[in-house]
Structures are given as C-alpha cells and as structure tokens.
Design a protein around this motif. Structure first.
Motif, PDB file in Angstrom:
ATOM      1  N   UNK A  23      48.031  36.255  24.888  1.00 43.68           N
ATOM      2  CA  UNK A  23      46.810  35.874  25.594  1.00 43.68           C
ATOM      3  C   UNK A  23      45.749  35.332  24.637  1.00 43.68           C
ATOM      4  N   UNK A  24      45.633  35.958  23.476  1.00 33.94           N
ATOM      5  CA  UNK A  24      44.619  35.544  22.509  1.00 33.94           C
ATOM      6  C   UNK A  24      44.853  34.113  22.046  1.00 33.94           C
ATOM      7  N   UNK A  25      46.126  33.751  21.875  1.00 40.26           N
ATOM      8  CA  UNK A  25      46.452  32.383  21.457  1.00 40.26           C
ATOM      9  C   UNK A  25      45.987  31.361  22.491  1.00 40.26           C
ATOM     10  N   UNK A  26      45.993  31.755  23.753  1.00 33.68           N
ATOM     11  CA  UNK A  26      45.531  30.876  24.826  1.00 33.68           C
ATOM     12  C   UNK A  26      44.003  30.865  24.963  1.00 33.68           C
ATOM     13  N   UNK A  27      43.338  31.728  24.187  1.00 29.95           N
ATOM     14  CA  UNK A  27      41.884  31.823  24.307  1.00 29.95           C
ATOM     15  C   UNK A  27      41.462  32.755  25.422  1.00 29.95           C
ATOM     16  N   UNK A  28      42.331  33.738  25.748  1.00 26.01           N
ATOM     17  CA  UNK A  28      42.072  34.645  26.862  1.00 26.01           C
ATOM     18  C   UNK A  28      42.165  36.092  26.412  1.00 26.01           C
ATOM     19  N   UNK A  29      41.524  36.973  27.182  1.00 27.52           N
ATOM     20  CA  UNK A  29      41.639  38.398  26.941  1.00 27.52           C
ATOM     21  C   UNK A  29      41.663  39.126  28.281  1.00 27.52           C
ATOM     22  N   UNK A  30      42.435  40.201  28.369  1.00 30.78           N
ATOM     23  CA  UNK A  30      42.518  40.979  29.614  1.00 30.78           C
ATOM     24  C   UNK A  30      41.289  41.873  29.713  1.00 30.78           C
ATOM     25  N   UNK A  31      40.453  41.608  30.724  1.00 30.95           N
ATOM     26  CA  UNK A  31      39.209  42.367  30.865  1.00 30.95           C
ATOM     27  C   UNK A  31      39.373  43.590  31.756  1.00 30.95           C
ATOM     28  N   UNK A  32      40.391  43.573  32.632  1.00 36.19           N
ATOM     29  CA  UNK A  32      40.579  44.697  33.532  1.00 36.19           C
ATOM     30  C   UNK A  32      41.768  44.486  34.447  1.00 36.19           C
ATOM     31  N   UNK A  33      42.135  45.556  35.188  1.00 36.33           N
ATOM     32  CA  UNK A  33      43.258  45.470  36.116  1.00 36.33           C
ATOM     33  C   UNK A  33      43.050  46.470  37.243  1.00 36.33           C
ATOM     34  N   UNK A  34      43.771  46.259  38.339  1.00 39.85           N
ATOM     35  CA  UNK A  34      43.683  47.154  39.495  1.00 39.85           C
ATOM     36  C   UNK A  34      44.987  47.066  40.276  1.00 39.85           C
ATOM     37  N   UNK A  35      45.269  48.121  41.105  1.00 33.24           N
ATOM     38  CA  UNK A  35      46.532  48.191  41.842  1.00 33.24           C
ATOM     39  C   UNK A  35      46.362  47.863  43.315  1.00 33.24           C
ATOM     40  N   UNK A  36      45.122  47.571  43.758  1.00 27.34           N
ATOM     41  CA  UNK A  36      44.940  47.090  45.129  1.00 27.34           C
ATOM     42  C   UNK A  36      43.643  46.286  45.197  1.00 27.34           C
ATOM     43  N   UNK A  37      43.485  45.560  46.295  1.00 29.10           N
ATOM     44  CA  UNK A  37      42.359  44.647  46.407  1.00 29.10           C
ATOM     45  C   UNK A  37      41.008  45.324  46.410  1.00 29.10           C
ATOM     46  N   UNK A  38      40.887  46.468  47.094  1.00 26.46           N
ATOM     47  CA  UNK A  38      39.604  47.145  47.185  1.00 26.46           C
ATOM     48  C   UNK A  38      39.163  47.683  45.824  1.00 26.46           C
ATOM     49  N   UNK A  39      40.113  48.265  45.096  1.00 25.57           N
ATOM     50  CA  UNK A  39      39.805  48.749  43.744  1.00 25.57           C
ATOM     51  C   UNK A  39      39.368  47.573  42.852  1.00 25.57           C
ATOM     52  N   UNK A  40      40.085  46.462  42.982  1.00 22.23           N
ATOM     53  CA  UNK A  40      39.757  45.275  42.179  1.00 22.23           C
ATOM     54  C   UNK A  40      38.359  44.765  42.507  1.00 22.23           C
ATOM     55  N   UNK A  41      38.023  44.753  43.803  1.00 20.22           N
ATOM     56  CA  UNK A  41      36.719  44.247  44.228  1.00 20.22           C
ATOM     57  C   UNK A  41      35.593  45.080  43.628  1.00 20.22           C
ATOM     58  N   UNK A  42      35.758  46.407  43.645  1.00 19.03           N
ATOM     59  CA  UNK A  42      34.743  47.288  43.067  1.00 19.03           C
ATOM     60  C   UNK A  42      34.592  47.039  41.565  1.00 19.03           C
ATOM     61  N   UNK A  43      35.721  46.889  40.882  1.00 17.33           N
ATOM     62  CA  UNK A  43      35.668  46.694  39.432  1.00 17.33           C
ATOM     63  C   UNK A  43      35.092  45.320  39.064  1.00 17.33           C
ATOM     64  N   UNK A  44      35.402  44.310  39.862  1.00 19.62           N
ATOM     65  CA  UNK A  44      34.913  42.956  39.565  1.00 19.62           C
ATOM     66  C   UNK A  44      33.400  42.853  39.691  1.00 19.62           C
ATOM     67  N   UNK A  45      32.812  43.732  40.498  1.00 18.58           N
ATOM     68  CA  UNK A  45      31.351  43.731  40.606  1.00 18.58           C
ATOM     69  C   UNK A  45      30.704  44.164  39.292  1.00 18.58           C
ATOM     70  N   UNK A  46      31.419  44.991  38.530  1.00 29.92           N
ATOM     71  CA  UNK A  46      30.907  45.522  37.266  1.00 29.92           C
ATOM     72  C   UNK A  46      31.500  44.810  36.059  1.00 29.92           C
ATOM     73  N   UNK A  47      32.662  44.188  36.230  1.00 34.46           N
ATOM     74  CA  UNK A  47      33.373  43.567  35.107  1.00 34.46           C
ATOM     75  C   UNK A  47      33.464  42.060  35.325  1.00 34.46           C
ATOM     76  N   UNK A  48      32.647  41.269  34.645  1.00 33.25           N
ATOM     77  CA  UNK A  48      32.715  39.812  34.811  1.00 33.25           C
ATOM     78  C   UNK A  48      34.088  39.283  34.396  1.00 33.25           C
ATOM     79  N   UNK A  49      34.617  38.359  35.180  1.00 33.30           N
ATOM     80  CA  UNK A  49      35.912  37.750  34.859  1.00 33.30           C
ATOM     81  C   UNK A  49      35.845  36.259  35.123  1.00 33.30           C
ATOM     82  N   UNK A  50      36.520  35.490  34.273  1.00 36.46           N
ATOM     83  CA  UNK A  50      36.582  34.040  34.455  1.00 36.46           C
ATOM     84  C   UNK A  50      37.800  33.639  35.278  1.00 36.46           C
TER      85      UNK A  50
END
Length: 506
Positions: A23-50
């Motif tokens: 990922x680093x070679x591509x200029x990317x980094x893993x900022x977070x992950x989730x196992x369902x949409x609702x969990x992801x939505x909550x985390x994305x409010x706090x964790x900016x992602x491109x």
C-alpha cells in the motif's frame, strides 16, 4: 499518503486485503476497517478517509446503503466496490452513486492495483486543483486589498471585488495595523489566519513587504479600538520564543472605503519608528504626532535632490549637501536629542530608497548607521554617521546584482515563451508573491512583465519571418499569440509595420 478504509463482513478478506498489496508503494495507508456498514459509518465520521473499499452484501447495513450515507458527509471520498454478486442491479445502483469501480470476488490483483493507482492519480489532480484554487483566491484577495490601501482601485471596482471575495467594508470606522514577524514561519501564518478568520469585522493579507496587514472595519469607535488591541495581544500570544514581532497601528479613521489608505500609510510610518528604536515592539501612530511635527519643520521638504545624487552614485556632491544641511541645522540651535532624531530619519530615508534590494548587505549598512548614531555625542559625529551610511548605500548600488528569482524567470521565459505565462503562474512556480515578483521584474529589466513578454515574443516572430516560410498565423501561435488582432497590434507597436509588410521587405 492517502487514507483507505476497508469494509467486509469476512475477517479473512479484511486481513488479506491489507497483505495483498504494498500500500505504501502506491501512496496509500490503511486508516481503518469494519465488518459491517453501520460500524463503518460510525468510524468514518471520526476517521477521515480518501478511499472507501466496501463489500455489497453485509449484515446490519449493506454496502450500497453505507456508500449513500457516507457520501453525504464525505462527498469527495472515492469508492471501490468488491462483490461476489455479478448482478446488473448492483452495478447500476453503484454507478448511480458515483463509485469508481465494481470488482468481483475473487479479486483480480492486477485490476485491483490498477484501480487504486488510477484513484491516486485522480486524488493528486484534485489536491493540486484545490491548492491552486486556494492560492489564486489568496493572490486575488491580496492584490485587491493592497490596491485599495495604496489608492490604486476606484470605489466601484473595490465594491465588486470585495463582494466576489465575500468581504465587506460597510461599517463607519476602519483601523489598519501591521505585524512584522521575523521569521514569518508557516505555523505563524496559519495561526494568524485562524485568529483573524474567526472575527467577522477583521480581514488580513500579506503585503509586498511581507508584513501581515490587519484591517478592522467597525461601527463603535471605542469598542472597535479595544477589539484591535485584543486581537494584537492574541497575535503576540501565538508568537514563538524564537520570533520577533514588531507591531505598528494606524489611526482610527472614518469613511472606510476612502480613508483606509491613510490608516495604512500611518501604520507604515509608525513602523519606521520601530526600525530605529529596536527596544520597542509596538507603536501607535497617535504616539508619534508631536515627534513628527518637530521633525517636519527641520527635514528637507523635497528629498528628490538627495535621491538623484544617491541613485547617480555622486558621493562627492552628496557629501557637500550633507555638510551644508547639518551646518544649517546647527545654526538653528536644535537640541541634541532632536538632531539625533533627524539623523535617524535620514537613515530611514536611505532604507526606504533601497528597500527593494532586500539583501543582507543592506541590513548591515542600515544597522551600522543606526549604531553609529546612537553612539554619536556631537553634531560632527552625527553628520559623519549619516554620510558614512550614504556612502555604503552607494557602494551597495554599485555591487547590486540581478535578482536570482528574476534570472530564473527570464531563463524560463526563454524556454517557454510560447506558453500562456503570467506573473500569477510564475509566482506559484517560483514560490514568490506575484505582486512582489512584478516589482522585482520591473526593477531588474526596466520593463513591466507584459512589456517584456510582448517585446520578446515579437523579436522571436521577426526571427521566424526572416528564416522560415511559415504563415503569419502559424508564427503568431508559435510565439504565444492566439488572437491575431492582438498579435498584429503588438507587432506594429514594436516594429512599426505589420508582420505582412515586414515579410514583404525581406
């Protein structure tokens, strides 16, 4: 690094996606992950992602619902869908949401990597566009506000431009302050912008002297002056221990549109006082009124004669004029303190005369002159200090070299004169304010940027008319003119005849 957020209800896919690529070679980094949409939505409010990479079929909230909800508060986020369902309805709905790609499981690694590389390119372009837009808006604001404070813009145009920038000067009073920070670090600039941006009655810009200019437009005279003082104290508070601030404040004036330039000029004059009294860090113009009245009665009413002698490097004639001036001052029976202030004003005059040079030598000569005046204990030693500084300034004018930035610009013009060039573009390219670049360019070449470009391009057009059989229209475009009427006008201005007539004479 751009941030990636991954969503999938299968844990082995979450861990596998993290390990499958560099990922680093591509200029990317893993900022977070989730196992369902609702969990992801909550985390994305706090964790900016491109970039959001999500499965479609998940419990609690599926991928399409997640995308729709997440794009409401992160509309710039890019989305890639991974799915085990090759169904048209999913693809169609995903495309309607603006997803970048719809990849089927098991993932084709080459296609996945190619998709991410393309997204990085898009994000790079978007970031550059944003930075350029912010830069051009900043340049426009600086230019409009500086022209206003220099009386170089009429009220109607000022009103139009301020409306365009979302600024207003509709209140009764205005006061201008200058903050000189050494060094003016990027952190200080950002902190100052944040302080001013939180106050609706203030606006700011950086002028061509690299001074932070604060403009306060207000209705209540007493309250407004207090607000300026309060803001300046906060500006002092964000200054680091390694920085030196010098603050000069003009008078409160009525009729903001027409009288703001007066407050700005007063602040500049007060700033000069700080140059000769380094023990002070802040001064109000009102505190200098009595001093200025005393000095104006004794200083030359017309400085142009001295300017001509300095710029022509005529040290002998200049020395004679100084001896006459100080002899006359002595005969008037002025106090030693006033004579010292007069000498300091002379040093300030020298500094203003050559302020565009901005070299370490200039700073050194001025500092030496100020030190000599502080140490002087008689009229002859004061006169000698002023004359020595004048001689050093003449020496500096002899040594002055072309600005390195202008040299770079001229070299770039030589290679790229056929392109659409502007001071704004070149300022961005060489990391210098376009207004200041224009001043340096004129000082170095003796021509404005526009005059130089037209003369240079017409010279290149003449060369091609002499040495090629190209049509006039082709030649015009090859040297940077796309509007033939303007090309003909400039050619006739610099050559005296039209390009067709010129070619006919060959």
């Amino acid at each position: 690094m751009y941030k990636v957020f991954i969503v999938d209800d299968e844990p082995f896919i979450l861990s596998g996606l993290q390990d499958i690529l560099d990922w680093e070679l591509l200029g990317l980094t893993i900022a977070g992950q989730a196992e369902n949409g609702l969990e992801a939505l909550d985390k994305l409010r706090e964790t900016p992602a491109d970039i959001l990479i999500t499965d479609i079929s998940m419990p609690v909230m599926n991928g399409l619902e997640l995308i729709r909800a997440a794009l409401e508060f992160r509309p710039e986020m890019k989305v890639v869908v991974l799915s085990g369902y090759d169904e048209f309805k999913y693809v169609k709905e995903g495309l309607s949401l603006g997803i970048e790609n719809y990849l089927l499981k098991p993932i084709n690694l080459e296609e996945f990597q190619s998709t991410l590389a393309t997204l990085v390119e898009k994000l790079n372009v978007s970031r550059l566009d944003t930075e350029w837009s912010e830069y051009t808006n900043s340049v426009l604001k600086d230019n409009v506000l500086l022209r206003w404070l220099r009386k170089q813009i009429d009220p109607e145009e000022l009103s139009e431009r301020l409306n365009l920038l979302g600024l207003s000067v509709s209140r009764r009073y205005v006061e201008v302050a200058l903050v000189q920070a050494e060094p003016a670090t990027e952190a200080f600039r950002k902190d100052a912008a944040a302080l001013v941006g939180s106050r609706a009655s203030f606006c700011m810009f950086w002028d061509s002297d690299n001074d932070l200019v604060l403009i306060h437009n207000f209705e209540d005279k007493i309250q407004g002056a207090m607000e300026m003082t309060s803001l300046l104290q906060e500006v002092i508070g964000i200054c680091s221990s390694t920085q030196r601030l010098r603050i000069a404040v003009g008078s409160v004036v009525e009729d903001a549109v027409n009288e703001a330039p007066l407050s700005y000029e007063q602040a500049k004059q007060a700033q000069e006082f700080l140059e000769i009294h380094p023990e002070r860090s802040m001064i109000y113009y009102e505190q200098l009124k009595d001093r200025k009245e005393d000095l104006e009665a004794t200083l030359p009413a017309d400085w142009s004669e001295y300017s001509k002698l300095i710029m022509s490097k005529n040290l002998a004639a200049l020395t004679e004029r100084f001896e006459q001036y100080f002899s006359a001052a002595c005969m008037e029976g002025l106090t030693s303190e006033l004579l010292r202030e007069i000498s300091l004003e002379w040093i300030l005059y020298f500094r203003m005369l050559i302020k565009e040079i901005r070299s370490e030598m200039e700073r050194g000569f001025i500092a030496q002159g100020l030190t000599a005046i502080y140490k002087a204990n008689s009229l002859p030693t004061l006169s000698a200090a002023v004359q020595q500084t004048a001689g050093s300034i003449i020496e500096l004018l002899d040594r002055e070299l072309r600005s390195p930035v202008v040299t770079q610009v001229l070299n770039y013009i030589e290679k790229s004169y056929s392109e659409d060039l502007s001071l704004k573009q070149l300022g961005f390219m060489f990391n210098i304010h376009p207004v200041y670049l224009g001043q340096l360019f004129h000082k170095t070449t003796g021509e404005s940027f526009a005059e130089y470009m037209n003369r240079y391009r017409i010279g290149k057009a003449k060369d091609q008319l002499r040495s090629t059989n190209k049509k006039v229209q082709e030649i015009a475009r090859s040297v940077g003119y796309w509007e033939m009427g303007y090309f003909y006008k400039q050619f006739k201005k610099y050559v005296g005849i039209s390009p067709t007539e010129f070619k006919g004479l060959l």
